[in-house]
Design a protein around this motif. Structure first.
Motif, PDB file in Angstrom:
ATOM      1  N   TYR A 224      16.452   1.476  -5.178  1.00  0.00           N
ATOM      2  CA  TYR A 224      15.748   0.989  -3.994  1.00  0.00           C
ATOM      3  C   TYR A 224      14.906  -0.243  -4.344  1.00  0.00           C
ATOM      4  O   TYR A 224      14.553  -0.467  -5.495  1.00  0.00           O
ATOM      5  N   ARG A 225      14.534  -1.014  -3.314  1.00  0.00           N
ATOM      6  CA  ARG A 225      13.721  -2.212  -3.524  1.00  0.00           C
ATOM      7  C   ARG A 225      12.230  -1.908  -3.407  1.00  0.00           C
ATOM      8  O   ARG A 225      11.409  -2.810  -3.433  1.00  0.00           O
ATOM      9  N   LEU A 226      11.901  -0.662  -3.271  1.00  0.00           N
ATOM     10  CA  LEU A 226      10.510  -0.255  -3.121  1.00  0.00           C
ATOM     11  C   LEU A 226       9.928   0.235  -4.440  1.00  0.00           C
ATOM     12  O   LEU A 226      10.626   0.841  -5.257  1.00  0.00           O
ATOM     13  N   THR A 227       8.629  -0.016  -4.628  1.00  0.00           N
ATOM     14  CA  THR A 227       7.951   0.482  -5.819  1.00  0.00           C
ATOM     15  C   THR A 227       7.470   1.913  -5.601  1.00  0.00           C
ATOM     16  O   THR A 227       7.460   2.430  -4.479  1.00  0.00           O
ATOM     17  N   VAL A 228       7.038   2.516  -6.681  1.00  0.00           N
ATOM     18  CA  VAL A 228       6.457   3.858  -6.585  1.00  0.00           C
ATOM     19  C   VAL A 228       5.249   3.845  -5.666  1.00  0.00           C
ATOM     20  O   VAL A 228       5.083   4.734  -4.814  1.00  0.00           O
ATOM     21  N   ALA A 229       4.393   2.817  -5.803  1.00  0.00           N
ATOM     22  CA  ALA A 229       3.215   2.719  -4.937  1.00  0.00           C
ATOM     23  C   ALA A 229       3.618   2.591  -3.477  1.00  0.00           C
ATOM     24  O   ALA A 229       2.977   3.178  -2.593  1.00  0.00           O
ATOM     25  N   ASP A 230       4.684   1.816  -3.209  1.00  0.00           N
ATOM     26  CA  ASP A 230       5.175   1.700  -1.833  1.00  0.00           C
ATOM     27  C   ASP A 230       5.504   3.072  -1.262  1.00  0.00           C
ATOM     28  O   ASP A 230       5.101   3.404  -0.134  1.00  0.00           O
ATOM     29  N   PHE A 231       6.247   3.858  -2.015  1.00  0.00           N
ATOM     30  CA  PHE A 231       6.633   5.185  -1.535  1.00  0.00           C
ATOM     31  C   PHE A 231       5.409   6.032  -1.231  1.00  0.00           C
ATOM     32  O   PHE A 231       5.331   6.675  -0.179  1.00  0.00           O
ATOM     33  N   THR A 232       4.434   6.056  -2.150  1.00  0.00           N
ATOM     34  CA  THR A 232       3.276   6.919  -1.915  1.00  0.00           C
ATOM     35  C   THR A 232       2.487   6.458  -0.698  1.00  0.00           C
ATOM     36  O   THR A 232       2.035   7.290   0.096  1.00  0.00           O
ATOM     37  N   ASN A 233       2.305   5.158  -0.535  1.00  0.00           N
ATOM     38  CA  ASN A 233       1.573   4.662   0.624  1.00  0.00           C
ATOM     39  C   ASN A 233       2.280   5.002   1.928  1.00  0.00           C
ATOM     40  O   ASN A 233       1.640   5.387   2.913  1.00  0.00           O
ATOM     41  N   ARG A 234       3.576   4.911   1.932  1.00  0.00           N
ATOM     42  CA  ARG A 234       4.323   5.168   3.163  1.00  0.00           C
ATOM     43  C   ARG A 234       4.375   6.656   3.494  1.00  0.00           C
ATOM     44  O   ARG A 234       4.312   7.042   4.671  1.00  0.00           O
ATOM     45  N   ILE A 235       4.481   7.476   2.466  1.00  0.00           N
ATOM     46  CA  ILE A 235       4.416   8.921   2.708  1.00  0.00           C
ATOM     47  C   ILE A 235       3.055   9.296   3.272  1.00  0.00           C
ATOM     48  O   ILE A 235       2.945  10.071   4.233  1.00  0.00           O
ATOM     49  N   ILE A 252      -1.432   5.843  -3.959  1.00  0.00           N
ATOM     50  CA  ILE A 252      -2.053   5.692  -5.275  1.00  0.00           C
ATOM     51  C   ILE A 252      -2.630   4.298  -5.512  1.00  0.00           C
ATOM     52  O   ILE A 252      -3.384   4.092  -6.456  1.00  0.00           O
ATOM     53  N   ILE A 253      -2.279   3.335  -4.655  1.00  0.00           N
ATOM     54  CA  ILE A 253      -2.860   1.996  -4.690  1.00  0.00           C
ATOM     55  C   ILE A 253      -3.350   1.683  -3.285  1.00  0.00           C
ATOM     56  O   ILE A 253      -2.598   1.802  -2.320  1.00  0.00           O
TER      57      ILE A 253
END
Length: 318
Positions: A224-235, A252-253
């Motif tokens: 995916y083109r998303l970072t780990v931080a992206d996933f956590t923010n979106r969840i 987390i950010i």
């Protein structure tokens, strides 16, 4: 029992905003169709200590089965079948492809959840384990909804350690804020002591998961083109949207204005402006775990709804 009803800080900022708008449109449409108006006042729920602590069993069952199956390939039916009290078989739970360190941690978490379930049942009695959907397909739908588009390939929580940790990010924190919201309304000191002890361990589990993810915050999630931080923010944004009671969940950010004392963008432990834990009510929790934004409309992890007097009363309303 009586029930009285009365926002990635990585470079992909545009991708961060889109899913929030997507979720708001989806939930608002649901509300317009259902006529459901959320309440966020914990004082509108009157319930016994027993009902409040039994409500927590729903989340404890979910965590126990997800942790045990991922680490061991088996769950409560094999580890301690008496605790399920005759509940139905799970949907889609399986062993995950975890590295040795993560597998050991998740196995420990799983056994801790066994102890939590046993403690609640011994103190307050229990109910049959509800039908739980822990399938790859269910997590894929959840992640698609969080990011605002269809992930390709579909998200698989059992594929590797990072995917699994992202999937676990969706669960323990909900139980944590639930206990924070429950404790002030417990009348018996023994009940308070039990809930506080459960909260302590749930908080530890959530912190371990968030720390692992923070270490990889700006790395891209495989495929995916998303970072780990992206996933956590979106969840976290999706959970806030589903619960419909403001910001009580953060990735987390975060922007510094949401960090501790407005001085840090790291957010390993999610907390309010005074670094106090957020709290959620049972209706908020049901809206999240049902993935419907409606405590009377089952789905998500609980296809037929959660168990216990509080959850079943909301189902009767529907």
């Amino acid at each position: 029992m009586k029930l009285t009803m009365a926002t990635s800080m990585s470079t992909t900022s545009s991708a961060f905003v889109f899913p929030l708008a997507f979720c708001l449109v989806g939930i608002s449409q649901l509300l317009l169709c259902s006529g459901h108006a959320p309440n966020c006042d914990p004082n509108l729920i009157e319930a016994s200590d027993r009902d409040r602590l039994q409500f927590a069993l729903n989340l404890e069952f979910l965590e126990a089965e997800f942790f045990l199956h991922a680490a061991l390939g088996k769950g409560l039916d094999a580890i301690n079948p008496n605790l399920t009290l005759g509940g139905p078989p799970l949907i889609g739970a399986q062993k995950a492809n975890l590295d040795p360190l993560v597998r050991r941690i998740i196995e420990e978490f799983g056994y801790q959840e066994v102890g939590h379930i046993r403690s609640i049942i011994r103190k307050e009695g229990g109910f049959p384990r509800p039908l739980l959907d822990l399938s790859r397909q269910n997590f894929a739908k959840l992640m698609d909804r969080a990011v605002g588009f269809t992930l390709n390939p579909p998200f698989d929580p059992y594929a590797n350690s990072l995917n699994y940790l992202l999937a676990t990010y969706t669960i323990p924190y909900v139980g944590l804020v639930g206990y924070v919201g429950t404790i002030p309304y417990l009348k018996n000191m023994t009940s308070c002591r039990l809930a506080a002890s459960l909260l302590g361990v749930e908080s530890g589990q959530d912190s371990v998961i968030r720390t692992f993810l923070y270490q990889r915050a700006f790395g891209k999630v495989q495929s995916y083109r998303l970072t780990v931080a992206d996933f956590t923010n979106r969840i976290s944004m999706l959970r806030n949207d589903l619960a419909m009671c403001g910001i009580k969940d953060e990735g987390i950010i975060v922007p510094e204005k949401l960090g501790a004392e407005n001085r840090t963008s790291s957010n390993i432990i999610s907390a309010d402006p005074n670094s106090l834990s957020y709290a959620r009510t049972p209706p908020e929790i049901l809206r999240i775990v049902y993935a419907s934004g409606n405590e009377s409309l089952p789905g998500g992890f609980y296809p037929k709804g959660a168990n216990g007097n509080i959850a079943r009363r909301f189902l009767k309303i529907n």
